[in-house]
Design an enzyme around this catalytic site. Sequence first.
Site, short mmCIF file in Angstrom:
data_model
loop_
_atom_site.label_atom_id
_atom_site.label_comp_id
_atom_site.label_asym_id
_atom_site.label_seq_id
_atom_site.Cartn_x
_atom_site.Cartn_y
_atom_site.Cartn_z
N LYS A 106 -10.90 -6.02 -14.71
CA LYS A 106 -11.65 -7.22 -15.10
C LYS A 106 -12.13 -7.15 -16.55
O LYS A 106 -12.12 -6.11 -17.18
CB LYS A 106 -12.80 -7.44 -14.12
CG LYS A 106 -12.26 -7.99 -12.79
CD LYS A 106 -13.32 -8.55 -11.88
CE LYS A 106 -12.63 -9.18 -10.66
NZ LYS A 106 -13.56 -9.50 -9.60
N ARG A 136 -11.44 -3.46 -4.12
CA ARG A 136 -10.27 -4.34 -4.28
C ARG A 136 -9.62 -3.99 -5.61
O ARG A 136 -10.21 -4.23 -6.66
CB ARG A 136 -10.75 -5.79 -4.25
CG ARG A 136 -9.66 -6.82 -4.38
CD ARG A 136 -10.26 -8.23 -4.36
NE ARG A 136 -9.22 -9.23 -4.44
CZ ARG A 136 -8.62 -9.59 -5.57
NH1 ARG A 136 -8.96 -9.05 -6.71
NH2 ARG A 136 -7.68 -10.51 -5.54
N1 HH2 Z 1 -11.66 -10.99 -7.61
C1 HH2 Z 1 -10.57 -11.76 -7.81
C2 HH2 Z 1 -10.02 -12.47 -6.73
N2 HH2 Z 1 -10.51 -12.37 -5.49
N3 HH2 Z 1 -12.11 -11.47 -3.99
C3 HH2 Z 1 -13.19 -10.70 -3.77
N4 HH2 Z 1 -13.72 -10.60 -2.53
N5 HH2 Z 1 -13.80 -10.00 -4.80
C4 HH2 Z 1 -13.33 -10.06 -6.08
O1 HH2 Z 1 -13.94 -9.42 -6.96
C5 HH2 Z 1 -12.18 -10.88 -6.34
C6 HH2 Z 1 -11.60 -11.58 -5.26
C7 HH2 Z 1 -9.98 -11.89 -9.18
O2 HH2 Z 1 -8.97 -10.99 -9.44
P1 HH2 Z 1 -7.38 -11.21 -9.25
O3 HH2 Z 1 -7.03 -11.61 -7.87
O4 HH2 Z 1 -6.71 -9.98 -9.72
O5 HH2 Z 1 -6.98 -12.35 -10.24
P2 HH2 Z 1 -6.75 -13.90 -10.03
O6 HH2 Z 1 -7.99 -14.50 -9.46
O7 HH2 Z 1 -6.42 -14.40 -11.40
O8 HH2 Z 1 -5.61 -14.07 -9.06
#
Ligand code: HH2
Length: 262
Positions: free
Chosen positions: A205, A241
């Site tokens: 992040k 995660r």
């Molecule tokens: N962060 C992201 C997405 N989903 N769910 C939970 N429970 N906690 C988190 O911190 C979280 C989440 C964001 O990261 P990522 O999926 O890698 O990216 P994107 O939202 O661009 O798909």
Amino acid sequence: MGVLNVTPDSFSDGGRFAGVEAAAAQARRLIADGADLLDIGGESTRPGAAPVSLQTELDRVLPVIEAIRAFSDIPLSIDTLKPEVARAALARGADVWNDISGLTAAPDSLSTAADLACPVVIMHMQGKPATMQDAPQYEDVVSEVAAYLAARAAAAVAAGVAKSAIWLDPGIGFGKTLAHNLALMNGLGGLSALGFPLLLGVSRKRTVMAIDPTAKDPKDRLGGSLALALHGAAQGVAALRVHDVRETVQALKVWAVLKGLA
Ligand code: HH2
């Protein structure tokens, strides 16, 4: 929890696993690397991301869940704001609903979670992904996030979700400045005291880039991600995660041996 984004625009791995075969191959890798659970998402929630339609999201995630279920019974969570997507994903073999809106995005989010009777991740977010980083504001971020999560857990229980099915997540980076994220990272022990297992998403992040400005590319944020993950583990976080499963599992193993926990 290994991240499997089947989106064209996720902030760190967007587009890489958008086809079913590529996604299934990445799932195999994450499982071999030591993931206990995979989180499948069909809508990017990065700051500034635009929402996607129900049909687009279904078309992205359902074939991937089916493909993974053909070779593995690893628990799968579905990362979605939409009750319809959660319902369809569970019907195809997913096990957990991960909702970054804390079951607030749709009028029937709470009732659907109760009806599905599955574990749910309730995450805190201030605002919506499209604008959440414009001007996040709190008086006391840790107590406000704790109060919000406690209230959402109580609302879920009142709607019929089993208390034992609820996981909480402070939502690092979701409507938060660096100072807010750091305060939450140091307040995880207090959030654990709410009595629910905690999930923490810090992998790759912007918090890492805010501390190390050379880490503009999300893939250059592994060191910082591991430091954040271990800081969470030390405060009792139950699940992490992450994109880099192998490296995180190794860091946790070494840390556990150092602590005399393994
Ligand atoms: N962060 C992201 C997405 N989903 N769910 C939970 N429970 N906690 C988190 O911190 C979280 C989440 C964001 O990261 P990522 O999926 O890698 O990216 P994107 O939202 O661009 O798909």
